[in-house]
Design an enzyme around this catalytic site. Structure first.
Site, mmCIF file in Angstrom:
data_model
loop_
_atom_site.group_PDB
_atom_site.id
_atom_site.type_symbol
_atom_site.label_atom_id
_atom_site.label_comp_id
_atom_site.label_asym_id
_atom_site.label_seq_id
_atom_site.Cartn_x
_atom_site.Cartn_y
_atom_site.Cartn_z
ATOM 1 N N CYS A 48 74.869 -42.531 -0.696
ATOM 2 C CA CYS A 48 75.597 -43.336 -1.679
ATOM 3 C C CYS A 48 74.627 -43.770 -2.775
ATOM 4 O O CYS A 48 73.560 -44.315 -2.486
ATOM 5 C CB CYS A 48 76.235 -44.567 -1.016
ATOM 6 S SG CYS A 48 77.219 -45.515 -2.209
ATOM 7 N N CYS A 50 75.433 -45.958 -5.142
ATOM 8 C CA CYS A 50 75.875 -47.204 -5.779
ATOM 9 C C CYS A 50 74.756 -48.241 -5.801
ATOM 10 O O CYS A 50 73.740 -48.099 -5.130
ATOM 11 C CB CYS A 50 77.154 -47.736 -5.131
ATOM 12 S SG CYS A 50 76.907 -48.888 -3.772
ATOM 13 N N CYS A 53 74.373 -50.564 -2.042
ATOM 14 C CA CYS A 53 73.956 -50.095 -0.719
ATOM 15 C C CYS A 53 72.433 -50.053 -0.634
ATOM 16 O O CYS A 53 71.757 -49.718 -1.605
ATOM 17 C CB CYS A 53 74.546 -48.711 -0.446
ATOM 18 S SG CYS A 53 76.298 -48.777 -0.050
HETATM 19 N N1 LIG Z 1 79.168 -47.995 -9.932
HETATM 20 C C1 LIG Z 1 79.298 -49.020 -8.954
HETATM 21 C C2 LIG Z 1 80.086 -48.448 -7.811
HETATM 22 C C3 LIG Z 1 80.096 -49.327 -6.628
HETATM 23 C C4 LIG Z 1 81.112 -48.960 -5.562
HETATM 24 O O1 LIG Z 1 82.316 -48.963 -5.833
HETATM 25 N N2 LIG Z 1 80.621 -48.653 -4.336
HETATM 26 C C5 LIG Z 1 81.527 -48.348 -3.258
HETATM 27 C C6 LIG Z 1 80.816 -47.535 -2.198
HETATM 28 S S1 LIG Z 1 79.680 -48.322 -1.156
HETATM 29 C C7 LIG Z 1 79.582 -47.281 0.214
HETATM 30 O O2 LIG Z 1 80.083 -46.069 0.084
HETATM 31 C C8 LIG Z 1 82.133 -49.587 -2.673
HETATM 32 O O3 LIG Z 1 83.068 -49.508 -1.920
HETATM 33 N N3 LIG Z 1 81.630 -50.755 -3.016
HETATM 34 C C9 LIG Z 1 82.118 -52.035 -2.545
HETATM 35 C C10 LIG Z 1 80.942 -52.958 -2.363
HETATM 36 O O4 LIG Z 1 79.822 -52.520 -2.643
HETATM 37 O O5 LIG Z 1 81.099 -54.090 -1.888
HETATM 38 C C11 LIG Z 1 77.909 -49.499 -8.524
HETATM 39 O O6 LIG Z 1 76.981 -48.685 -8.545
HETATM 40 O O7 LIG Z 1 77.744 -50.668 -8.169
HETATM 41 ZN ZN LIG Z 2 77.282 -47.716 -1.792
#
Ligand SMILES: N[C@@H](CCC(=O)N[C@@H](CSCO)C(=O)NCC(=O)O)C(=O)O
Ligand SMILES: [Zn+2]
Ligand SMILES: [Zn+2]
Length: 191
Positions: A48, A50, A53
């Site tokens: 991931c 994002c 994480c």
């Molecule tokens: N561009 C954003 C995207 C973040 C996002 O939507 N992340 C997802 C995936 S995390 C695991 O697969 C998500 O569900 N986020 C909810 C959260 O993080 O609480 C970025 O990069 O931040």
């Molecule tokens: Zn993530």
């Protein structure tokens, strides 16, 4: 030099054992480690990109999978955990000392409610499900990765055998959309 995607991916992906029964995760403190016991293997394990994480130092991506929340328990040093961002959908419980994320939990109404998010690199055991795909790949740009390097990143995933997506994989996006549709009372048309 090609950027490090993640230590579990950079040098080829080791296949997991479908019969692996679970094991323990521990934080990276040198003493009084937080220990989490998982009574099942992970599912939907994925890279991931994002911003939220947890990623090991030097890695562009996290590797994160899910377990049913009733299969997870904190076995030692729970008092060292804190929630990194209380406003996030996934409440990431991290060690206050070393920063490792031990588990992420969803407490609100959500398609993935009931599943906890975990990082198998925090385990010394082998057999955990291997990463299945790479999600939120373009998100690394938001954290400062130069967009000119994206072809190389996607090619590296491809050569490791992983599909890349800019959200989650189609089956997981379908699950989220199905949840949203049912919540709003949509009736699915018969084919
Ligand atoms: N561009 C954003 C995207 C973040 C996002 O939507 N992340 C997802 C995936 S995390 C695991 O697969 C998500 O569900 N986020 C909810 C959260 O993080 O609480 C970025 O990069 O931040
Ligand atoms: Zn993530
Ligand atoms: Zn720690």
């Amino acid at each position: 030099m090609a950027p490090s995607l993640h230590p579990l991916i950079d040098n080829g992906i080791a296949k997991g054992d479908p019969a692996f029964p679970g094991g323990t995760l521990h934080c990276r403190c040198s003493s009084n480690q937080v220990v989490v016991t998982l009574k099942s293997n992970v599912a939907h394990n994925h890279a991931c990109g994002c911003s939220k994480c947890w990623k090991p130092d030097g890695a562009l991506f996290s590797v994160v999978g899910v377990v049913p929340r009733d299969q997870l328990q904190v076995s030692a040093n729970e008092s060292k955990l804190h929630v990194v961002d209380r406003s996030a959908v996934i409440l990431r419980h991290a060690c206050k000392e070393c920063g490792a994320h031990l588990f992420g939990r969803i407490e609100r109404e959500h398609a993935f409610h009931g599943l906890d998010f975990v990082h198998v690199e925090l385990s010394d055991q082998k057999g955990w499900q291997e990463p299945q795909f790479a999600g939120f790949v373009s998100s690394i740009i938001e954290q400062g990765f130069n967009p000119s390097g994206m072809d190389e990143v996607r090619a590296k995933f491809k050569s490791a055998g992983l599909e890349t997506y800019d959200a989650l994989s189609p089956p997981l996006m379908d699950l989220i959309a199905t949840f949203t549709a049912k919540k709003s009372g949509v009736k699915f048309a018969n084919l």
